[in-house]
Enzyme design. Structure first.
Site, PDB file in Angstrom:
ATOM      1  N   LYS A 163     -47.579  33.544  16.316  1.00  0.00           N
ATOM      2  CA  LYS A 163     -46.762  32.624  15.507  1.00  0.00           C
ATOM      3  C   LYS A 163     -46.760  31.220  16.108  1.00  0.00           C
ATOM      4  CE  LYS A 163     -42.990  35.028  15.849  1.00  0.00           C
ATOM      5  NZ  LYS A 163     -43.553  36.103  16.684  1.00  0.00           N
ATOM      6  N   GLU A 189     -36.244  29.153  22.701  1.00  0.00           N
ATOM      7  CA  GLU A 189     -37.598  29.320  23.218  1.00  0.00           C
ATOM      8  C   GLU A 189     -37.641  29.053  24.717  1.00  0.00           C
ATOM      9  OE1 GLU A 189     -40.334  30.532  21.330  1.00  0.00           O
ATOM     10  OE2 GLU A 189     -38.550  30.992  20.175  1.00  0.00           O
ATOM     11  N   ARG A 190     -38.783  29.332  25.318  1.00  0.00           N
ATOM     12  CA  ARG A 190     -38.935  29.196  26.769  1.00  0.00           C
ATOM     13  C   ARG A 190     -39.162  27.732  27.142  1.00  0.00           C
ATOM     14  NH1 ARG A 190     -41.609  33.020  24.347  1.00  0.00           N
ATOM     15  NH2 ARG A 190     -41.300  35.204  24.894  1.00  0.00           N
TER      16      ARG A 190
END
Length: 473
Positions: A163, A189-190
């Site tokens: 994705k 998110e990271r």
């Protein structure tokens, strides 16, 4: 003329209770309204947002920052307004957190205006009614699930099917081709991904027309829940004030729903189906309905949607589907066979794929491609049990066309060049349609399947002796 009275000090409250990210505050006078931003702590470093008014003097808040060090009896200040996001030309090329603080180790931008993140959706009278195609340069998407200019598209898939890679490729292609503004919103998110994305965009020379907003996965749920609203406020500024088209990329909208579920649980609300918050539909609608094509410009949104356990009946996926004009479904089976991008051509769909919008030729070709791939899917079990030789001559032709179509719809990406060693390709919709049409007419039946694997336009099909290895299921 009477002298003007000095401004009254902001209302002050005291902390009554701290339960993780949930904080109860008591105000003797001036009870803050819902969504008001409060500040607490020795240096007012702890941000709280009012979610519930318990009675005439008490409010219950969710913390947008960690609450370490906060204790009962400490002073709380009402900032006099809601959470605000910065807007203006100075935010271009920068990276922000949910509070509008620059997190790219550069000086804070000057000359910015601050606007509430809680904005209404545009009025129906302002919405544009004409539909137009938004070309991505990715063959399988432009042919089978074309995106709408000013619409919302979802990238659905489980963990590890590509994705974020597909989203990054769309940024690269569109910023190089379009002259609008791109806003990347990272929800849960990271931090590694944020730094990698910024570095890639800088190397590609497109960072000057881009804004990045991040609520990282190590931040409290309240922060992750509001970062999408902050990004949309910035997007609305460029659409409504600057009259520019905006590309809004959200990775990952499921994390927004997940953060809302955490907030709901912390606030003591009764969970709904599968443990999701009872207000899921309303919260998602408040965010999604602000993304629209109006008389002043368009916000086109592409949203990655994590699907828990690859279950498309999960409430998070179901509610998100309802808002989208195109759904691009990524398949773990396609990825395991080396078909990248791993888009499932039979599950992916678009409301734009009608003769009145894409044209009669495109519509007819897309239908024939789907029909050919569906016939191949039905024949797979027979091939696995009895072998290809047991099929009729006509069925063997269908299988050959379908396998060549599958491989032609693969594509090398610009953003994966360093990993694959293959130069990225941008393919126009017309070139993609031309290639599919020629394969369906059996012009390439003498070529091995590998000649069509990981190429751009159909003319790049290699000679048989030069063909690169091709995965076989």
């Amino acid at each position: 003329m009477p002298a003007s009275s000095p401004p009254s000090p902001p209302p002050e409250g005291i902390v009554l209770a701290v339960r993780g990210s949930v904080v109860d505050v008591r105000f003797e006078t001036g009870l803050p309204p819902l969504c008001a931003l409060l500040r607490a702590g020795a240096e007012a470093e702890i941000a709280l947002e009012v979610l519930v008014q318990l009675d005439a003097q008490r409010v219950r808040c969710i913390a947008l920052t960690p609450t370490q060090g906060l204790a009962r009896g400490q002073r709380v200040l009402d900032t006099g307004g809601p959470l605000k996001a910065p807007v203006g030309a100075g935010i271009l090329g920068r990276m922000f957190d949910v509070f509008g603080t620059a997190i790219d180790r550069l000086p804070e931008p000057a000359g910015l205006e601050w606007r509430s993140v809680h904005q209404p959706a545009p009025a129906l009278t302002r919405l544009a009614t004409a539909s137009a195609i938004f070309e991505t340069g990715i063959k399988v998407i432009d042919v089978l699930a074309p995106l709408e200019l000013g619409g919302k598209a979802g990238l659905f898939g489980g963990a590890g099917v590509g994705k974020t890679v597909l989203l990054t490729e769309m940024i690269h292609n569109m910023l190089g081709k379009q002259h609008g503004v791109s806003i990347f919103c990272g929800i849960g998110e990271r931090c590694r991904e944020a730094e990698e994305l910024r570095s890639e965009m800088e190397q590609a020379g497109v960072l000057a027309n881009m804004v990045m907003v991040f609520g990282q996965m190590n931040e409290p749920p309240g922060s992750r829940f509001r970062v999408g609203h902050a990004a949309l406020t910035m997007a609305e500024y460029f659409r409504d004030d600057q009259k520019r088209d905006v590309l809004l990329l959200i990775d990952n909208i499921f994390r927004f729903i997940q953060a809302g579920s955490e907030v709901s649980g912390l606030m003591g609300q009764m969970p709904s189906r599968l443990g999701y918050q009872p207000t899921l539909g309303n919260e998602l609608s408040e965010l999604e309905e602000r993304i629209a094509n109006t008389d002043s410009g368009a916000i086109t949104s592409i949203q990655a949607v994590y699907v828990p356990a690859d279950d498309f009946t999960d409430p998070a996926a179901v509610h998100t589907f309802a808002h989208l004009s195109a759904s691009i479904v990524l398949s773990r089976k396609q990825a395991s066979e080396g078909i990248y991008p791993a888009v499932d051509p039979l599950q992916s769909s678009s409301k734009m794929a009608t003769p009145g919008i894409v044209g009669a030729r495109h519509f007819a070709l897309a239908q024939e491609i789907r029909r050919t791939l569906a016939q191949y899917a039905d024949l797979r079990d027979i091939i696995a049990m009895l072998g290809l030789e047991q099929l009729s001559a006509e069925d063997r032709k269908v299988v050959a066309r379908a396998r060549r179509l599958e491989r032609f719809l693969t594509q090398p990406f610009f953003t994966t060049e360093q990993f694959t060693g293959l130069k990225g390709k941008f393919v126009s919709r017309e070139d993609a349609l031309d290639g599919c049409e020629r394969i369906l007419r059996d012009e390439f039946k003498a070529y091995p399947e590998s000649a069509l694997y990981m190429i751009g336009r159909i003319d790049e099909a290699l000679k048989p002796e030069d063909a690169k290895p091709c995965p076989t299921p």
